[in-house]
Design a protein around this motif. Structure first.
Motif, short mmCIF file in Angstrom:
data_model
loop_
_atom_site.label_atom_id
_atom_site.label_comp_id
_atom_site.label_asym_id
_atom_site.label_seq_id
_atom_site.Cartn_x
_atom_site.Cartn_y
_atom_site.Cartn_z
N HIS A 165 -126.27 -45.38 -44.28
CA HIS A 165 -127.41 -44.54 -43.92
C HIS A 165 -128.69 -45.36 -43.80
CE1 HIS A 165 -130.21 -41.26 -43.81
NE2 HIS A 165 -130.90 -41.84 -44.79
N ILE A 166 -129.37 -45.20 -42.67
CA ILE A 166 -130.68 -45.85 -42.51
C ILE A 166 -131.72 -44.75 -42.35
CG2 ILE A 166 -132.10 -47.38 -41.08
CD1 ILE A 166 -129.59 -48.84 -40.26
N ASP A 167 -132.72 -44.81 -43.17
CA ASP A 167 -133.80 -43.82 -43.14
C ASP A 167 -134.43 -43.77 -41.75
OD1 ASP A 167 -135.73 -42.15 -44.92
OD2 ASP A 167 -137.00 -43.42 -43.63
N ARG A 168 -134.90 -42.58 -41.36
CA ARG A 168 -135.47 -42.35 -40.04
C ARG A 168 -136.64 -43.31 -39.76
NH1 ARG A 168 -138.69 -37.78 -37.96
NH2 ARG A 168 -139.11 -37.18 -40.11
N TYR A 169 -137.52 -43.46 -40.75
CA TYR A 169 -138.69 -44.33 -40.56
C TYR A 169 -138.29 -45.80 -40.50
CZ TYR A 169 -141.34 -40.12 -41.46
OH TYR A 169 -141.85 -38.87 -41.38
N GLU A 170 -137.30 -46.14 -41.33
CA GLU A 170 -136.78 -47.50 -41.32
C GLU A 170 -136.21 -47.84 -39.94
OE1 GLU A 170 -136.90 -49.35 -44.23
OE2 GLU A 170 -136.21 -51.11 -43.13
N ARG A 171 -135.49 -46.90 -39.38
CA ARG A 171 -134.87 -47.09 -38.06
C ARG A 171 -135.96 -47.28 -37.00
NH1 ARG A 171 -129.74 -45.78 -36.49
NH2 ARG A 171 -129.43 -44.49 -38.34
N ALA A 172 -136.98 -46.43 -37.06
CA ALA A 172 -138.08 -46.51 -36.09
C ALA A 172 -138.78 -47.87 -36.20
CB ALA A 172 -139.08 -45.38 -36.33
N TRP A 173 -138.99 -48.31 -37.43
CA TRP A 173 -139.66 -49.60 -37.68
C TRP A 173 -138.82 -50.76 -37.14
CZ3 TRP A 173 -144.26 -51.07 -38.15
CH2 TRP A 173 -144.61 -52.27 -38.74
N LEU A 174 -137.49 -50.71 -37.42
CA LEU A 174 -136.59 -51.77 -36.93
C LEU A 174 -136.58 -51.79 -35.40
CD1 LEU A 174 -133.59 -51.42 -39.39
CD2 LEU A 174 -135.11 -53.37 -39.17
N THR A 175 -136.59 -50.62 -34.79
CA THR A 175 -136.60 -50.54 -33.33
C THR A 175 -137.88 -51.16 -32.78
OG1 THR A 175 -135.34 -48.50 -33.49
CG2 THR A 175 -136.36 -48.94 -31.37
N ALA A 176 -139.02 -50.82 -33.40
CA ALA A 176 -140.31 -51.36 -32.94
C ALA A 176 -140.32 -52.88 -33.05
CB ALA A 176 -141.45 -50.75 -33.75
N VAL A 177 -139.81 -53.40 -34.17
CA VAL A 177 -139.77 -54.86 -34.37
C VAL A 177 -138.87 -55.51 -33.32
CG1 VAL A 177 -138.99 -56.68 -35.94
CG2 VAL A 177 -140.36 -54.79 -36.82
N GLY A 178 -137.72 -54.87 -33.05
CA GLY A 178 -136.79 -55.39 -32.04
C GLY A 178 -137.45 -55.45 -30.68
N ILE A 179 -138.17 -54.41 -30.32
CA ILE A 179 -138.85 -54.37 -29.01
C ILE A 179 -139.93 -55.47 -28.94
CG2 ILE A 179 -140.40 -52.99 -27.55
CD1 ILE A 179 -138.75 -50.51 -28.50
N ALA A 180 -140.70 -55.60 -30.03
CA ALA A 180 -141.76 -56.61 -30.05
C ALA A 180 -141.16 -58.01 -29.90
CB ALA A 180 -142.56 -56.50 -31.34
N LEU A 181 -140.09 -58.31 -30.63
CA LEU A 181 -139.46 -59.63 -30.53
C LEU A 181 -138.95 -59.88 -29.12
CD1 LEU A 181 -137.49 -59.99 -33.90
CD2 LEU A 181 -139.48 -61.31 -33.14
N GLY A 182 -138.35 -58.85 -28.52
CA GLY A 182 -137.85 -58.96 -27.14
C GLY A 182 -138.99 -59.26 -26.19
N ALA A 183 -140.14 -58.58 -26.39
CA ALA A 183 -141.31 -58.79 -25.51
C ALA A 183 -141.84 -60.21 -25.66
CB ALA A 183 -142.40 -57.77 -25.83
N PHE A 184 -141.90 -60.72 -26.91
CA PHE A 184 -142.39 -62.09 -27.13
C PHE A 184 -141.46 -63.10 -26.46
CE2 PHE A 184 -144.29 -60.52 -31.38
CZ PHE A 184 -145.41 -60.05 -30.71
#
Ligand code: CUA
Length: 164
Positions: free
Chosen positions: A2-21
């Motif tokens: 189980h991954i908390d909803r906010y944790e998931r959103a945070w991980l997704t945001a970090v993944g997108i940022a790393l991809g953009a960089f």
């Protein structure tokens, strides 16, 4: 798992940022040809006198292109006689619109080489020659600053490029 909803959103945001960089770095390299300044030559500071870098100065290649050979030493830059008297911070005078390639090396410790208002920032390391090319489109006097702490006189280590 189980991954908390906010944790998931945070991980997704970090993944997108790393991809953009990563995409920005790839685009800079492939589309815009941006490269890290790299050493053009390695020299032995003990046998420096015999190298083409041992005579600091400003050399015109014609067609608005120049080469500037400089040395860095605690706590001054030297660009040869064309840039002013010995012992005075050098003033490299060039006409507006010139394309200038700098070759800079250190005779003692690590120094920095930064030119105000232009995309040039080199690490000047004893034993190697750093090179960078910059076009000066705007008239004015731009400071060359040692931005690497190099001892008690670090803050007086400077020069300038005078674009006329
Ligand atoms: Cu040279 Cu700081």
């Amino acid at each position: 798992m189980h991954i908390d909803r906010y944790e998931r959103a945070w991980l997704t945001a970090v993944g997108i940022a790393l991809g953009a960089f990563a995409a920005a770095m790839a685009a800079g390299f492939i589309l815009f040809g941006i490269r890290l300044p790299s050493p053009v030559a390695r020299i032995n500071p003990n046998t420096f006198a015999g190298t083409p870098y041992a005579n600091p100065g400003i050399k015109s290649l014609g067609g608005g292109r120049y080469e500037v050979f400089m040395t860095a030493k605690m706590w001054s830059f030297d660009a040869g006689r064309d840039s002013g008297p010995v012992g005075v911070p050098p003033r490299v005078k060039i006409p507006r619109g010139s394309e200038v390639t700098f070759y800079v090396t250190s005779l003692d410790v690590d120094h920095g080489f930064y030119i105000e208002g232009h995309a040039i920032n080199l690490e000047v390391i004893p034993g190697q020659v750093a090179r960078a090319t910059v076009t000066f489109m705007q008239a004015g006097e731009f400071n060359i600053i040692c931005n690497q702490y190099c001892g008690v006189g670090h803050q007086v280590m400077y020069g300038s490029v005078v674009v006329q």
